[in-house]
Enzyme design. Structure first.
Site, mmCIF file in Angstrom:
data_model
loop_
_atom_site.group_PDB
_atom_site.id
_atom_site.type_symbol
_atom_site.label_atom_id
_atom_site.label_comp_id
_atom_site.label_asym_id
_atom_site.label_seq_id
_atom_site.Cartn_x
_atom_site.Cartn_y
_atom_site.Cartn_z
ATOM 1 N N SER A 1 5.789 3.490 3.803
ATOM 2 C CA SER A 1 5.129 2.556 4.715
ATOM 3 C C SER A 1 6.069 2.165 5.840
ATOM 4 C CB SER A 1 4.692 1.303 3.961
ATOM 5 O OG SER A 1 3.649 1.576 3.073
ATOM 6 N N GLY B 1 -17.020 -8.970 23.594
ATOM 7 C CA GLY B 1 -18.012 -10.022 23.430
ATOM 8 C C GLY B 1 -19.355 -9.549 22.924
ATOM 9 N N ASP C 1 -1.078 -5.047 10.736
ATOM 10 C CA ASP C 1 0.003 -4.727 9.801
ATOM 11 C C ASP C 1 1.206 -4.121 10.522
ATOM 12 O OD1 ASP C 1 1.290 -4.717 7.411
ATOM 13 O OD2 ASP C 1 0.218 -3.015 6.548
ATOM 14 N N GLY D 1 6.909 3.360 -0.236
ATOM 15 C CA GLY D 1 8.245 3.434 0.368
ATOM 16 C C GLY D 1 8.215 4.133 1.706
ATOM 17 N N HIS E 1 3.548 -5.683 5.932
ATOM 18 C CA HIS E 1 3.639 -5.871 4.481
ATOM 19 C C HIS E 1 4.991 -5.427 3.923
ATOM 20 C CE1 HIS E 1 2.252 -1.568 4.243
ATOM 21 N NE2 HIS E 1 3.060 -1.569 3.211
#
Length: 469
Positions: A225, A281, A151, A223, A121
């Site tokens: 991140s 699964g 992300d 900031g 992001h």
């Protein structure tokens, strides 16, 4: 003489009183004393009486960890071009102008040759990405690849010198209560450090059981991140990603992608250009008292398997509905984010030991993880790989099969144009689909500003093309 007689009389009277008291209270007291006893035991409250006044307490030393990480954390600037009205007249007449929009964040140098990991992001929709090192040198970065699900994004800058970098630590070994540092470069004012502890692990913020964060109380603000979560040894154990806040500022909760997940994503992007997921699964849910009562079992911990997907490693290994998964390898499994978090560190063809409880007996089954055979397409629902026979039935050379619509509204809408479960999705935005991985990549490659165009062969053998904005 009178005194002698008086003295003898008083002595005789005292003797008579003593003898009378003895007869009354001793000889005649033949009934035993009755004591009522309570059947309730007194409450016992455990108490620790150890004197801690002079006890030596070791204070963590963050200096070495900070020195290892400060120069490896960088400032990331994202410049994108957006179309928007610049005045009330533009807004009224529907005119739009191009303008530059700047976003900032942090990143971590993970190799001396200039590879940098940050959040997806932070650099999403960027036309240009610039990196400023802690020594104020700036570079233009190349976007190597991203994974929107976790992300995580990987960047690369070209330098003539080796860069300070951080080595990935083992986030599985991180413990709740352990001291950590959050290191970021939010305002291009050189790297900054805050300290806290690990508050929890395997936190899922999406509500879709798709993520597994480390939660800390180290101060992280907008900031930060893409910055580093570091243990006291200076090991990179997470990439700071999100905060929980109603104001947009830090209020006590911050979240980081575990380093084992980030490292695996980075390695896949470097080697394959995309992320290679290995799936177990199974589907189901975490156990608690309410769920145990519903399923008619007594166990309240673990992951209850409600469904086993066909043609998966779980089915081939013999896992069955009703099994309770307690561990994968040496990792305790109590909820779905424990399961998905650990599996995100694995690749197709990896073998994991699944410890499960079946009919009161513990078993360990080796399971080979396979590539996903099912995924989700927006506006449709679940799709899976189609067999040659299924493709032939629809006279299709390629495509994936609609397994299940996401909800009744989607089902009703598609049914009106002859599209039902079993129909074949052949293209997304012009890209041919041969497997569910092609569908995943087509969805990831789509710019959010462009319409979503889906081509489907319906049950009458007709090609139906729909666009969604």
């Amino acid at each position: 003489m009178k005194k002698i007689i008086t003295l003898i009389f008083v002595s005789a009277l005292g003797g008579l009183l003593t003898l009378g008291g003895y007869k009354l209270f001793v000889e005649n007291d033949t009934q035993p004393l009755t004591v009522e006893q309570s059947s309730e035991f007194p409450v016992f409250v455990p108490t620790n009486t150890t004197n801690t006044y002079n006890k030596m307490v070791s204070t963590p030393n963050f200096v070495e960890a900070a020195e290892k990480s400060l120069d490896a954390v960088v400032h990331v600037k994202n410049t994108s071009v957006v179309n928007s009205p610049t005045s009330m007249q533009d807004l009224f007449f529907g005119r739009q102008s191009q303008r530059a929009q700047i976003g900032t964040g942090s990143g971590v140098v993970i190799s001396p040759s200039g590879y940098i990991v940050t959040n997806n992001h932070v650099i999403k929709n960027a036309n240009e990405i610039s990196i400023t090192l802690n020594n104020n040198k700036s570079y233009i970065a190349e976007l190597i690849g991203t994974d929107e699900t976790t992300d995580i994004a990987l960047l690369k800058i070209e330098t003539d010198e080796d860069l300070p970098f951080m080595a990935f630590g083992d986030s599985d070994n991180a413990k709740v209560g352990e001291w950590v540092l959050a290191v970021g470069n939010p305002f291009n004012l050189n790297s900054t450090v805050t300290a806290g502890i690990i508050s929890a692990k395997s936190r899922d913020l999406s509500g879709q059981h798709s993520q597994s964060f480390i939660q800390t109380d180290a101060a992280v603000n907008p900031g930060n991140s893409g910055g580093a979560l570091v243990n006291v040894n200076g090991d990179l154990i997470g990439i700071n990603t999100a905060i929980s806040s109603q104001t947009g500022s830090y209020i006590g909760y911050s979240f980081a992608v575990p380093s084992n997940i980030a490292r695996k994503i980075v390695n896949d992007i470097m080697e394959y250009g995309n992320v290679q997921n290995g799936i177990l699964g199974v589907s189901g849910g975490a156990l608690n008292s309410e769920a145990a009562k519903e399923f008619g079992i007594t166990t309240t911990e673990g992951f209850y398997v409600s469904e086993v997907q066909e043609d998966t490693g779980a089915e081939k290994a013999g896992i069955k509905p009703g099994d309770i998964i307690n561990k994968i390898d040496n990792v305790r499994i109590n909820k779905f984010s424990d399961l998905t978090g650990y599996l995100k560190t694995k690749s197709p063809e990896d073998v994991v030991d699944v410890t499960l409880l079946r009919d009161g007996h513990e078993e360990v089954l080796p399971v080979t993880l396979l590539k996903p055979t099912i995924t989700v397409i927006q506006t449709i629902g679940f799709v899976k790989n189609a067999s040659k026979k299924e493709l032939k039935n629809y006279n299709a050379e390629y495509g994936v099969k609609i397994s299940k619509f996401a909800d009744d509204n989607y089902k009703a809408g598609w049914n009106r144009v002859g599209v039902e479960e079993g129909s074949i999705v052949t293209k997304i935005n012009g890209k041919k689909l041969y497997t569910v991985e092609d569908a995943q990549n087509a969805m990831k490659a789509r710019n959010l500003r462009e319409p979503l165009q889906i081509e489907i062969i319906n049950n009458q053998g007709e090609k139906v093309v729909h666009s969604f904005r």
